[in-house]
Design a protein around this motif. Sequence first.
Motif, mmCIF file in Angstrom:
data_model
loop_
_atom_site.group_PDB
_atom_site.id
_atom_site.type_symbol
_atom_site.label_atom_id
_atom_site.label_comp_id
_atom_site.label_asym_id
_atom_site.label_seq_id
_atom_site.Cartn_x
_atom_site.Cartn_y
_atom_site.Cartn_z
ATOM 1 N N LYS A 82 0.805 -1.219 0.000
ATOM 2 C CA LYS A 82 0.000 0.000 0.000
ATOM 3 C C LYS A 82 0.842 1.276 0.000
ATOM 4 O O LYS A 82 0.552 2.235 -0.712
ATOM 5 C CB LYS A 82 -0.929 -0.010 1.218
ATOM 6 C CG LYS A 82 -2.027 1.050 1.159
ATOM 7 C CD LYS A 82 -3.007 0.881 2.306
ATOM 8 C CE LYS A 82 -4.084 1.961 2.248
ATOM 9 N NZ LYS A 82 -5.016 1.886 3.394
ATOM 10 N N TYR A 83 1.914 1.277 0.809
ATOM 11 C CA TYR A 83 2.673 2.521 1.008
ATOM 12 C C TYR A 83 4.140 2.459 0.563
ATOM 13 O O TYR A 83 4.888 3.401 0.794
ATOM 14 C CB TYR A 83 2.642 2.930 2.488
ATOM 15 C CG TYR A 83 1.263 3.250 3.002
ATOM 16 C CD1 TYR A 83 0.523 4.304 2.476
ATOM 17 C CD2 TYR A 83 0.703 2.499 4.037
ATOM 18 C CE1 TYR A 83 -0.740 4.606 2.954
ATOM 19 C CE2 TYR A 83 -0.569 2.790 4.528
ATOM 20 C CZ TYR A 83 -1.286 3.840 3.974
ATOM 21 O OH TYR A 83 -2.547 4.131 4.447
ATOM 22 N N GLU A 98 -1.388 11.011 -0.461
ATOM 23 C CA GLU A 98 -2.476 11.290 0.485
ATOM 24 C C GLU A 98 -1.942 11.410 1.906
ATOM 25 O O GLU A 98 -2.325 12.300 2.674
ATOM 26 C CB GLU A 98 -3.489 10.138 0.400
ATOM 27 C CG GLU A 98 -4.864 10.475 0.937
ATOM 28 C CD GLU A 98 -5.806 9.300 0.700
ATOM 29 O OE1 GLU A 98 -5.885 8.449 1.608
ATOM 30 O OE2 GLU A 98 -6.418 9.207 -0.384
ATOM 31 N N GLN A 99 -1.008 10.523 2.248
ATOM 32 C CA GLN A 99 -0.452 10.493 3.603
ATOM 33 C C GLN A 99 0.567 11.611 3.846
ATOM 34 O O GLN A 99 0.604 12.202 4.924
ATOM 35 C CB GLN A 99 0.217 9.131 3.860
ATOM 36 C CG GLN A 99 -0.744 7.954 3.973
ATOM 37 C CD GLN A 99 -1.602 8.030 5.217
ATOM 38 O OE1 GLN A 99 -1.112 8.372 6.303
ATOM 39 N NE2 GLN A 99 -2.891 7.716 5.087
ATOM 40 N N ASN A 128 -1.524 6.674 -2.489
ATOM 41 C CA ASN A 128 -1.584 6.518 -1.030
ATOM 42 C C ASN A 128 -0.494 7.325 -0.333
ATOM 43 O O ASN A 128 -0.731 7.953 0.708
ATOM 44 C CB ASN A 128 -1.460 5.036 -0.645
ATOM 45 C CG ASN A 128 -2.649 4.216 -1.121
ATOM 46 O OD1 ASN A 128 -3.750 4.753 -1.281
ATOM 47 N ND2 ASN A 128 -2.437 2.934 -1.372
#
Length: 425
Positions: free
Chosen positions: A54-55, A93-94, A90
Amino acid sequence: MIDIEKVLLIAILHDEKNEERFYYSLNELKALVDTAEGEVVETIVQKRPSPHRKYYVGEGKLAEIKEIIDEKEIDVVITNEELSGGQSRNLLEQLEVHVIDRSQLILDIFASRARTKEGKLQVELAQYTYMLPRLHGQGTELSRLGGGIGTRGPGETKLETDRRHIQNRMDDIKRRLKQVVNQREQYRGNRRKNRLFQVAVVGYTNAGKSTLFNNLTKSDSLYEDKLFATLDPLSRRMKLPSNVEVLLTDTVGFIQDLPTALIAAFRSTLEEVREADLILHVIDSSAPDREEHENTVYQLLSELEADDIPIITLYNKKDLVNVEDFVPMSHPYFIISALDGADQRTVKTEVEKVMKDSWEYYAGFVPERNATKLAKLKQHTIIEKQDYSEVDHGYYVNGFVDPTHAIMKEIKEFQHDESSNHNRS
């Protein structure tokens, strides 16, 4: 004055990755950032079996990265590997700063350095090819973030439009590139017709190719201590010790992990190498990862189907190494400095030797009245010996000639004349 962007690098050291190669790749990423006019403020390395789906980095490391971004006022985060569209979104966004990967950085550098119409079209096509599968959500992010590293080339507004528009633009670029490629093929056809011996200068980026090229041809093309200083191929005539001229072509620097989209888009440019009769492979002899550089070049030459062309290996920057202890990986080789006049002459002499090996030996008599024929021989062949005979009023000449060159017809005539003269005598 350009504002220097503050950059944070992040990289994953996988279990199966060679550690030495990994850290070299990271140093190379720093050099790429420098070329893009950015400043690496911090580098984060995380050891884990594979990138987080995901990251890219683990969630704990992500929290640490957020703190560093706030504390050091980071403008751009760059990963050492390609990100998926999901990972990119992602992270953005973070982290709430611009996030790009190594491939986007290389594409960005190419976009800022392309000079010719073809070069610009190829870069734009490569950027669209790379961005299309990652497009979802990118447009609004790019428009919010504004300019800077990773945003050159197609631009924000184009990326905000729908896929169909981008696909149409890509088709249009391909059509235009096809026309340019056809023009290039016509130009190559003319070169083949004139049968100039063609020499391509290749090497890892920043090995000193352009410096050597400029000194061998006495031209003033761009060369600087940055990656990808040369992007568009450049050809100039080079005069050899025998006065024969060959065509020397400088090419874009090779690099490991070059984006696939870029290799495909630049295939027509790199095909200059496939046209060569000889390759000069320039290597930075002082580079800590020199063998890796050599292997990268050989691998790309193989992909271009140019690995069967004769190669002279030139280990450059000899002033930065201990020549006595130097162990080469490739043969035949020469240790040189591109700035040294004697070494430049050595390179030219070696090119001439390769030509003689592949060309045909000839000998004959040229009457004094036929001075134009002698001038042609000097222009298109390597004359080894030229003796004037007062008795026969002409020149006895021998040397080497490309057997496919049009001048062979005239050589066969004067060789025949010579044998006729011997028969008469």
